[in-house]
Write a protein that holds these residues in place. Structure first.
Motif, PDB file in Angstrom:
ATOM      1  N   LEU A 136     -26.195 -25.908  12.003  1.00  0.00           N
ATOM      2  CA  LEU A 136     -25.806 -26.993  12.909  1.00  0.00           C
ATOM      3  C   LEU A 136     -26.152 -28.361  12.341  1.00  0.00           C
ATOM      4  N   ALA A 137     -26.858 -28.376  11.220  1.00  0.00           N
ATOM      5  CA  ALA A 137     -27.212 -29.635  10.560  1.00  0.00           C
ATOM      6  C   ALA A 137     -27.524 -29.321   9.103  1.00  0.00           C
ATOM      7  N   SER A 138     -27.670 -30.348   8.297  1.00  0.00           N
ATOM      8  CA  SER A 138     -27.990 -30.150   6.886  1.00  0.00           C
ATOM      9  C   SER A 138     -29.492 -29.973   6.709  1.00  0.00           C
ATOM     10  N   HIS A 139     -29.880 -29.415   5.572  1.00  0.00           N
ATOM     11  CA  HIS A 139     -31.301 -29.226   5.272  1.00  0.00           C
ATOM     12  C   HIS A 139     -32.037 -30.567   5.233  1.00  0.00           C
ATOM     13  N   ASP A 140     -31.426 -31.567   4.611  1.00  0.00           N
ATOM     14  CA  ASP A 140     -32.069 -32.886   4.519  1.00  0.00           C
ATOM     15  C   ASP A 140     -32.318 -33.481   5.895  1.00  0.00           C
ATOM     16  N   ASP A 141     -31.379 -33.276   6.814  1.00  0.00           N
ATOM     17  CA  ASP A 141     -31.528 -33.832   8.158  1.00  0.00           C
ATOM     18  C   ASP A 141     -32.674 -33.182   8.926  1.00  0.00           C
ATOM     19  N   VAL A 142     -32.780 -31.845   8.843  1.00  0.00           N
ATOM     20  CA  VAL A 142     -33.850 -31.172   9.591  1.00  0.00           C
ATOM     21  C   VAL A 142     -35.214 -31.451   8.964  1.00  0.00           C
ATOM     22  N   VAL A 143     -35.251 -31.739   7.669  1.00  0.00           N
ATOM     23  CA  VAL A 143     -36.515 -32.110   7.025  1.00  0.00           C
ATOM     24  C   VAL A 143     -36.969 -33.494   7.490  1.00  0.00           C
ATOM     25  N   LYS A 144     -36.027 -34.409   7.603  1.00  0.00           N
ATOM     26  CA  LYS A 144     -36.364 -35.779   8.003  1.00  0.00           C
ATOM     27  C   LYS A 144     -36.624 -35.909   9.494  1.00  0.00           C
ATOM     28  N   ASP A 145     -35.930 -35.135  10.311  1.00  0.00           N
ATOM     29  CA  ASP A 145     -35.999 -35.280  11.773  1.00  0.00           C
ATOM     30  C   ASP A 145     -36.751 -34.106  12.397  1.00  0.00           C
ATOM     31  N   HIS A 146     -37.950 -34.357  12.864  1.00  0.00           N
ATOM     32  CA  HIS A 146     -38.795 -33.332  13.477  1.00  0.00           C
ATOM     33  C   HIS A 146     -38.138 -32.737  14.713  1.00  0.00           C
ATOM     34  N   VAL A 147     -37.544 -33.604  15.552  1.00  0.00           N
ATOM     35  CA  VAL A 147     -36.906 -33.145  16.797  1.00  0.00           C
ATOM     36  C   VAL A 147     -35.690 -32.283  16.495  1.00  0.00           C
ATOM     37  N   LEU A 148     -34.891 -32.705  15.530  1.00  0.00           N
ATOM     38  CA  LEU A 148     -33.698 -31.944  15.143  1.00  0.00           C
ATOM     39  C   LEU A 148     -34.087 -30.571  14.604  1.00  0.00           C
ATOM     40  N   PHE A 149     -35.166 -30.519  13.847  1.00  0.00           N
ATOM     41  CA  PHE A 149     -35.636 -29.235  13.313  1.00  0.00           C
ATOM     42  C   PHE A 149     -35.945 -28.260  14.446  1.00  0.00           C
ATOM     43  N   TRP A 150     -36.748 -28.705  15.417  1.00  0.00           N
ATOM     44  CA  TRP A 150     -37.128 -27.805  16.513  1.00  0.00           C
ATOM     45  C   TRP A 150     -35.914 -27.380  17.334  1.00  0.00           C
ATOM     46  N   ASP A 151     -34.986 -28.302  17.520  1.00  0.00           N
ATOM     47  CA  ASP A 151     -33.783 -27.975  18.296  1.00  0.00           C
ATOM     48  C   ASP A 151     -32.939 -26.927  17.570  1.00  0.00           C
TER      49      ASP A 151
END
Length: 313
Positions: free
Chosen positions: A19-34
């Motif tokens: 649902l997102a790129s690896h770089d995005d989930v690494v940078k965004d803590h909230v996006l990672f958990w979601d």
């Protein structure tokens, strides 16, 4: 769920799309958990935040560290789990941090890593090595030898065998700050218990043995006496609650909806909120508690009168 059981439950399933790129989930803590929660929901697996040393494990930090070193399999092959564990600065008593991190990573992040880091599609894959080394069963073995109290004078050294001594091989099921959760097989019976670490800082206790297998039982809380009385007689009045109890229940309900994964911190958070209340605000809850106390006294008196009437007949 154990890692082996999780492998079996995922057999035959396909990886969902990222649902997102690896770089995005690494940078965004909230996006990672979601995305992590959504991933486990789509896979139909139970998700929870692990606890190590009494604190919630930050899976985002764990994911960033492991993928930064090339992913799970590379960290296993190069034996870098100790480097990963150093980032978390665990308590010195958490002696098995590397093993626990490896276990939790595989349980909650390995397949997530395959989709978001390696961009895998199709059937699920398993690593060549999950926890076990060649020839091991995947769990730490625990050898135990113990003497009966009647024969300890004849068997002072636990290594020396005798008629009253027995030897057993067990498995370490889990680790906590004070010891291990273990399973020991004696004949056809499997015993589960707790193996405590010896306390080097506390006073010596001659009746306590560091290698004793203690049955694991829950401790009873204070105030259970009144509750058990009510279980025996449903008509016994419900015990009263203090003003703080009403405040606690109200705040706990609100915090649970706001922070569902931080329930272990609620008691401390509510206690701090209570101390910050002004006299007038606190008086509101104290009045509620006083009314409940009067209600309990009234119902208790009526209950006792009913008992006396029943005995007279």
């Amino acid at each position: 769920m154990s890692p082996d059981g999780r492998c079996k439950s995922w057999n035959g399933k396909l990886y969902p799309a990222a649902l997102a790129s690896h770089d995005d989930v690494v940078k965004d803590h909230v996006l990672f958990w979601d995305t992590l929660r959504r991933f486990h929901f789509m896979m139909g697996t139970k998700f929870m935040v692990p606890v190590i040393g009494g604190k919630d494990l930050d899976l985002h930090v764990l994911y960033v560290e492991v993928t930064g070193k090339g992913g799970y399999e590379k960290v296993v092959a190069e034996k870098k789990w100790r480097e990963v564990s150093n980032v978390f600065r665990f308590s010195p008593t958490t002696t098995s941090a590397s093993f626990v991190l490896k276990k939790h990573y595989f349980s909650f992040l390995y397949h997530y890593e395959q989709v978001y880091f390696f961009k895998q599609r199709g059937p699920l894959r398993s690593p060549p090595d999950v926890f076990s080394s060649p020839g091991s069963s995947g769990k730490h073995k625990l050898a135990m030898r113990e003497c009966s109290s009647a024969a300890k004078s004849n068997c002072p050294d636990p290594v020396v065998g005798g008629k009253s001594c027995f030897e057993a091989v067990g498995v370490i099921d889990g680790k906590f700050d004070c010891g291990y959760l273990v399973s020991v097989k004696l004949g056809s019976e499997i015993l589960k218990g707790v193996l405590y670490h010896p306390d080097h800082h506390g006073p010596a206790n001659p009746t306590t043995h560091s290698n004793a297998l203690v049955p694991y039982t829950r401790k009873t809380r204070h105030g259970r006496r009144r509750q058990s009385r009510r279980r025996g007689d449903p008509s016994y009045p419900k015990p009263n609650r203090s003003g703080y109890n009403f405040f606690f229940a109200e705040k706990h309900y609100k915090l649970k909806s706001l922070y569902p994964n931080r329930e272990r911190e609620f008691t401390k958070m509510i206690g701090e909120s209570w101390t910050k209340l002004g006299p007038e605000e606190r008086l509101v809850y104290q009045k509620i508690g006083q009314k409940d106390k009067e209600r309990y006294k009234r119902e208790l008196q009526e209950y006792r009168e009913r008992l006396k009437l029943g005995q007279s007949f």
